[in-house]
Design a protein around this motif. Structure first.
Motif, PDB file in Angstrom:
ATOM      1  N   TYR A 164       7.782 -27.209   9.738  1.00 16.30           N
ATOM      2  CA  TYR A 164       8.253 -26.245   8.739  1.00 16.30           C
ATOM      3  C   TYR A 164       8.232 -24.798   9.228  1.00 16.30           C
ATOM      4  O   TYR A 164       8.492 -23.887   8.456  1.00 16.30           O
ATOM      5  CB  TYR A 164       7.392 -26.361   7.471  1.00 16.30           C
ATOM      6  N   GLU A 203      15.690 -30.602  -0.572  1.00 15.49           N
ATOM      7  CA  GLU A 203      14.944 -31.769  -0.116  1.00 15.49           C
ATOM      8  C   GLU A 203      15.730 -33.021  -0.465  1.00 15.49           C
ATOM      9  O   GLU A 203      16.023 -33.282  -1.622  1.00 15.49           O
ATOM     10  CB  GLU A 203      13.569 -31.825  -0.784  1.00 15.49           C
ATOM     11  N   ALA A 243      17.537 -24.606   4.455  1.00 13.05           N
ATOM     12  CA  ALA A 243      16.798 -25.689   5.107  1.00 13.05           C
ATOM     13  C   ALA A 243      17.099 -26.974   4.355  1.00 13.05           C
ATOM     14  O   ALA A 243      17.080 -26.998   3.130  1.00 13.05           O
ATOM     15  CB  ALA A 243      15.303 -25.402   5.087  1.00 13.05           C
ATOM     16  N   VAL A 245      15.836 -24.159   0.057  1.00 12.72           N
ATOM     17  CA  VAL A 245      15.414 -25.422   0.658  1.00 12.72           C
ATOM     18  C   VAL A 245      15.963 -26.545  -0.210  1.00 12.72           C
ATOM     19  O   VAL A 245      15.801 -26.544  -1.429  1.00 12.72           O
ATOM     20  CB  VAL A 245      13.867 -25.529   0.738  1.00 12.72           C
ATOM     21  N   PHE A 287      11.178 -22.465   8.408  1.00 14.60           N
ATOM     22  CA  PHE A 287      11.522 -22.295   6.998  1.00 14.60           C
ATOM     23  C   PHE A 287      11.198 -20.895   6.472  1.00 14.60           C
ATOM     24  O   PHE A 287      11.571 -20.565   5.363  1.00 14.60           O
ATOM     25  CB  PHE A 287      10.767 -23.324   6.140  1.00 14.60           C
TER      26      PHE A 287
END
Length: 189
Positions: free
Chosen positions: A175, A186, A105, A184, A178
C-alpha cells in the motif's frame, strides 16, 4: 402544396428564370386524389367507435387505469427523487466543486478490477493496481493490456493511445503507493 374542395392534392412548382426576376406560371407537378371517409375509411372509424365508444371515452378509461397503477407511482418516485438529489442542503447550495481525480488505486486485478483499471487509464487517469502476489499482479496487468489491445483490434482505439494508456498504470504488492491517490476502489473477494 394545396388540397382543394374535391380532395385533390396538388404539388406545385415554380421556376425563376435567371435575370428575369419573374416567376413562370405555377404548373402542377403531381396531382393525387386524397382518400375520404366515404372511400371506406369511415367503416373503420365506425367499427372502432362501436367497440370502444368515442375516443374521449377510451382516453378517460385508459387514463383512470394508469393513474392508479404501480407503474405511475414508481415513475413519480423516480421523477421527484431526481429533482431532490439536485438540491441537497449544505452540499449543492454552498458552491462545492468536485475535486479532480488524477490518480486512482484499484485493489484487485481480476476480471472486474482489470476492467475498471482499463476504463480509468483510457480516460487519462493514472492507476495503481494492487494485488496480493506477483502472479496475480502480472495476470491483472496483462488483462488490462489485452483489454486495450482488443479495442485496437476492433478499431475503437489507436495503438498510440494504448501505448500512452499502458504508461499510466503501475502494479504494486503493498500500500505504499496509495499515499497520493485521489480515490481507492476495492474489487476483491
Amino acid at each position: 402544396m394545396d388540397i382543394d374542395a374535391s380532395n385533390m392534392l396538388r404539388v406545385m412548382t415554380a421556376v425563376v428564370m435567371p435575370g428575369s426576376g419573374t416567376k413562370n406560371p405555377m404548373v402542377p407537378l403531381m396531382e393525387v386524389r386524397m382518400p375520404t371517409a366515404d372511400d371506406g375509411h369511415g367503416l373503420c372509424v365506425d367499427a372502432l367507435y362501436r367497440s370502444l365508444g368515442s375516443t374521449l371515452d377510451l382516453e378517460v378509461k385508459v387514463f383512470n387505469e394508469l393513474v392508479l397503477s404501480d407503474t405511475l407511482k414508481g415513475l413519480l418516485h423516480i421523477f421527484f427523487a431526481q429533482r431532490a438529489i439536485s438540491k441537497v442542503p449544505k452540499v449543492t447550495d454552498v458552491g462545492l466543486k468536485p475535486r479532480a481525480v488524477k490518480k486512482v488505486a484499484v485493489i484487485g486485478g481480476g476480471l472486474m478490477g482489470s476492467g475498471i483499471a482499463t476504463a480509468l487509464i483510457l480516460g487519462n487517469t493514472n492507476v495503481v493496481l494492487k494485488e496480493v502476489n506477483s502472479e496475480y499482479l502480472q495476470k491483472g496487468l496483462k488483462t488490462v493490456e489485452a483489454n486495450a489491445r482488443g479495442l485496437v483490434a476492433r478499431k475503437k482505439l489507436a495503438s498510440a493511445q494504448v501505448e500512452k494508456a499502458s504508461s499510466m498504470i503501475k502494479g504494486v504488492l503493498d500500500y505504499s503507493e496509495f499515499r497520493d491517490v485521489d480515490m481507492v476502489i476495492e474489487v476483491r473477494l
